[in-house]
Design a protein around this motif. Sequence first.
Motif, PDB file in Angstrom:
ATOM      1  N   LEU A   1      -6.541 -37.161-106.286  1.00 39.12           N
ATOM      2  CA  LEU A   1      -7.421 -36.720-105.199  1.00 39.12           C
ATOM      3  C   LEU A   1      -6.861 -37.052-103.816  1.00 39.12           C
ATOM      4  O   LEU A   1      -7.135 -36.339-102.853  1.00 39.12           O
ATOM      5  CB  LEU A   1      -8.817 -37.339-105.353  1.00 39.12           C
ATOM      6  N   VAL A   2      -6.114 -38.144-103.710  1.00 39.05           N
ATOM      7  CA  VAL A   2      -5.546 -38.513-102.404  1.00 39.05           C
ATOM      8  C   VAL A   2      -4.103 -38.024-102.254  1.00 39.05           C
ATOM      9  O   VAL A   2      -3.422 -38.404-101.306  1.00 39.05           O
ATOM     10  CB  VAL A   2      -5.650 -40.031-102.130  1.00 39.05           C
ATOM     11  N   GLY A   3      -3.652 -37.196-103.203  1.00 37.47           N
ATOM     12  CA  GLY A   3      -2.318 -36.622-103.097  1.00 37.47           C
ATOM     13  C   GLY A   3      -1.187 -37.568-103.455  1.00 37.47           C
ATOM     14  O   GLY A   3      -0.049 -37.369-103.058  1.00 37.47           O
ATOM     15  N   LYS A   4      -1.489 -38.614-104.213  1.00 34.73           N
ATOM     16  CA  LYS A   4      -0.496 -39.614-104.612  1.00 34.73           C
ATOM     17  C   LYS A   4      -0.558 -39.821-106.128  1.00 34.73           C
ATOM     18  O   LYS A   4      -0.857 -40.918-106.602  1.00 34.73           O
ATOM     19  CB  LYS A   4      -0.749 -40.950-103.898  1.00 34.73           C
ATOM     20  N   PRO A   5      -0.266 -38.788-106.923  1.00 36.13           N
ATOM     21  CA  PRO A   5      -0.484 -38.894-108.371  1.00 36.13           C
ATOM     22  C   PRO A   5       0.335 -39.980-109.060  1.00 36.13           C
ATOM     23  O   PRO A   5      -0.053 -40.445-110.130  1.00 36.13           O
ATOM     24  CB  PRO A   5      -0.103 -37.504-108.889  1.00 36.13           C
ATOM     25  N   ARG A   6       1.411 -40.414-108.453  1.00 31.92           N
ATOM     26  CA  ARG A   6       2.219 -41.472-109.073  1.00 31.92           C
ATOM     27  C   ARG A   6       1.863 -42.870-108.562  1.00 31.92           C
ATOM     28  O   ARG A   6       2.425 -43.849-109.027  1.00 31.92           O
ATOM     29  CB  ARG A   6       3.699 -41.211-108.813  1.00 31.92           C
ATOM     30  N   ALA A   7       0.965 -42.933-107.626  1.00 34.25           N
ATOM     31  CA  ALA A   7       0.621 -44.216-106.994  1.00 34.25           C
ATOM     32  C   ALA A   7      -0.678 -44.781-107.562  1.00 34.25           C
ATOM     33  O   ALA A   7      -1.543 -45.238-106.819  1.00 34.25           O
ATOM     34  CB  ALA A   7       0.518 -44.027-105.482  1.00 34.25           C
ATOM     35  N   ILE A   8      -0.788 -44.791-108.879  1.00 33.31           N
ATOM     36  CA  ILE A   8      -2.044 -45.222-109.511  1.00 33.31           C
ATOM     37  C   ILE A   8      -2.373 -46.674-109.174  1.00 33.31           C
ATOM     38  O   ILE A   8      -3.507 -46.994-108.818  1.00 33.31           O
ATOM     39  CB  ILE A   8      -1.986 -44.986-111.034  1.00 33.31           C
ATOM     40  N   ARG A   9      -1.401 -47.559-109.267  1.00 37.18           N
ATOM     41  CA  ARG A   9      -1.689 -48.978-108.972  1.00 37.18           C
ATOM     42  C   ARG A   9      -2.069 -49.214-107.510  1.00 37.18           C
ATOM     43  O   ARG A   9      -3.048 -49.911-107.235  1.00 37.18           O
ATOM     44  CB  ARG A   9      -0.521 -49.853-109.390  1.00 37.18           C
ATOM     45  N   PRO A  10      -1.312 -48.657-106.537  1.00 35.16           N
ATOM     46  CA  PRO A  10      -1.745 -48.838-105.144  1.00 35.16           C
ATOM     47  C   PRO A  10      -3.131 -48.240-104.874  1.00 35.16           C
ATOM     48  O   PRO A  10      -3.917 -48.810-104.118  1.00 35.16           O
ATOM     49  CB  PRO A  10      -0.667 -48.134-104.324  1.00 35.16           C
ATOM     50  N   VAL A  11      -3.421 -47.111-105.507  1.00 33.40           N
ATOM     51  CA  VAL A  11      -4.745 -46.512-105.345  1.00 33.40           C
ATOM     52  C   VAL A  11      -5.803 -47.426-105.962  1.00 33.40           C
ATOM     53  O   VAL A  11      -6.861 -47.665-105.366  1.00 33.40           O
ATOM     54  CB  VAL A  11      -4.780 -45.088-105.944  1.00 33.40           C
ATOM     55  N   ALA A  12      -5.524 -47.977-107.137  1.00 33.26           N
ATOM     56  CA  ALA A  12      -6.466 -48.906-107.773  1.00 33.26           C
ATOM     57  C   ALA A  12      -6.689 -50.135-106.895  1.00 33.26           C
ATOM     58  O   ALA A  12      -7.819 -50.625-106.780  1.00 33.26           O
ATOM     59  CB  ALA A  12      -5.953 -49.313-109.152  1.00 33.26           C
ATOM     60  N   ARG A  13      -5.628 -50.635-106.249  1.00 30.21           N
ATOM     61  CA  ARG A  13      -5.788 -51.778-105.329  1.00 30.21           C
ATOM     62  C   ARG A  13      -6.668 -51.400-104.155  1.00 30.21           C
ATOM     63  O   ARG A  13      -7.498 -52.191-103.700  1.00 30.21           O
ATOM     64  CB  ARG A  13      -4.424 -52.272-104.840  1.00 30.21           C
ATOM     65  N   ALA A  14      -6.493 -50.174-103.638  1.00 26.15           N
ATOM     66  CA  ALA A  14      -7.331 -49.719-102.524  1.00 26.15           C
ATOM     67  C   ALA A  14      -8.791 -49.637-102.952  1.00 26.15           C
ATOM     68  O   ALA A  14      -9.687 -50.039-102.203  1.00 26.15           O
ATOM     69  CB  ALA A  14      -6.839 -48.370-101.998  1.00 26.15           C
ATOM     70  N   VAL A  15      -9.030 -49.134-104.150  1.00 26.66           N
ATOM     71  CA  VAL A  15     -10.404 -49.084-104.678  1.00 26.66           C
ATOM     72  C   VAL A  15     -10.971 -50.500-104.724  1.00 26.66           C
ATOM     73  O   VAL A  15     -12.098 -50.759-104.291  1.00 26.66           O
ATOM     74  CB  VAL A  15     -10.440 -48.419-106.072  1.00 26.66           C
ATOM     75  N   ALA A  16     -10.177 -51.429-105.220  1.00 24.61           N
ATOM     76  CA  ALA A  16     -10.633 -52.820-105.388  1.00 24.61           C
ATOM     77  C   ALA A  16     -10.849 -53.549-104.071  1.00 24.61           C
ATOM     78  O   ALA A  16     -11.614 -54.509-104.022  1.00 24.61           O
ATOM     79  CB  ALA A  16      -9.630 -53.596-106.243  1.00 24.61           C
ATOM     80  N   THR A  17     -10.191 -53.109-103.005  1.00 27.20           N
ATOM     81  CA  THR A  17     -10.326 -53.806-101.717  1.00 27.20           C
ATOM     82  C   THR A  17     -11.363 -53.176-100.798  1.00 27.20           C
ATOM     83  O   THR A  17     -11.461 -53.547 -99.634  1.00 27.20           O
ATOM     84  CB  THR A  17      -8.970 -53.887-100.981  1.00 27.20           C
ATOM     85  N   ASN A  18     -12.158 -52.270-101.322  1.00 34.35           N
ATOM     86  CA  ASN A  18     -13.245 -51.669-100.563  1.00 34.35           C
ATOM     87  C   ASN A  18     -14.188 -52.773-100.074  1.00 34.35           C
ATOM     88  O   ASN A  18     -14.664 -53.580-100.863  1.00 34.35           O
ATOM     89  CB  ASN A  18     -13.983 -50.675-101.460  1.00 34.35           C
TER      90      ASN A  18
END
Length: 179
Positions: free
Chosen positions: A124-141
Amino acid sequence: MCANIKFHIISPTDKDPEEIQIYYDLIETEFGYSLFGIQDNKLCHISFQDDDVPNLEKLKVSWPNANLIHDPRGMKEIAKKVFDGADGKVDVLLKGTDLQVSVWKALTKIKSGTTVSYEKMAELVGKPRAIRPVARAVATNKIAYLIPCHRVIKKNGDIHKYGSGPERKKKMLSYEGAI
């Protein structure tokens, strides 16, 4: 839930003003006690806790130079917008990297009663290979529930890890009709 959010962004590289004031209050909600933080009429923090004694540690970590002031005025009205879907705009102050902000904004587009996987969030954010960084962003909300990080689950459907505990996450998803 309130869908009318206006975002104000601060880059983590910007120096925090030395004397910012953050007003806070603890509100009892459907999901337990919720600590609200407001800076310059902008919501900058929502976190959950289990008791009625304000735990300011997460707020202090996010805003280390802030002067924290207990002031309940206006907090209940904001809480109604967040939790009860009361009409009105909510100004939200976010401090994060470009990726974090893009993830947090994308989270607000996930409809109530639905969930997505971390992989789908990365797409959804245009970073299909960046699952871990995206997960960290979700967690740091830093603005729980209004920015619905609780709607992101594992690809296999498991509901795990949530900053306020997996049981609270399950309760939120159940309340929204997602499980």
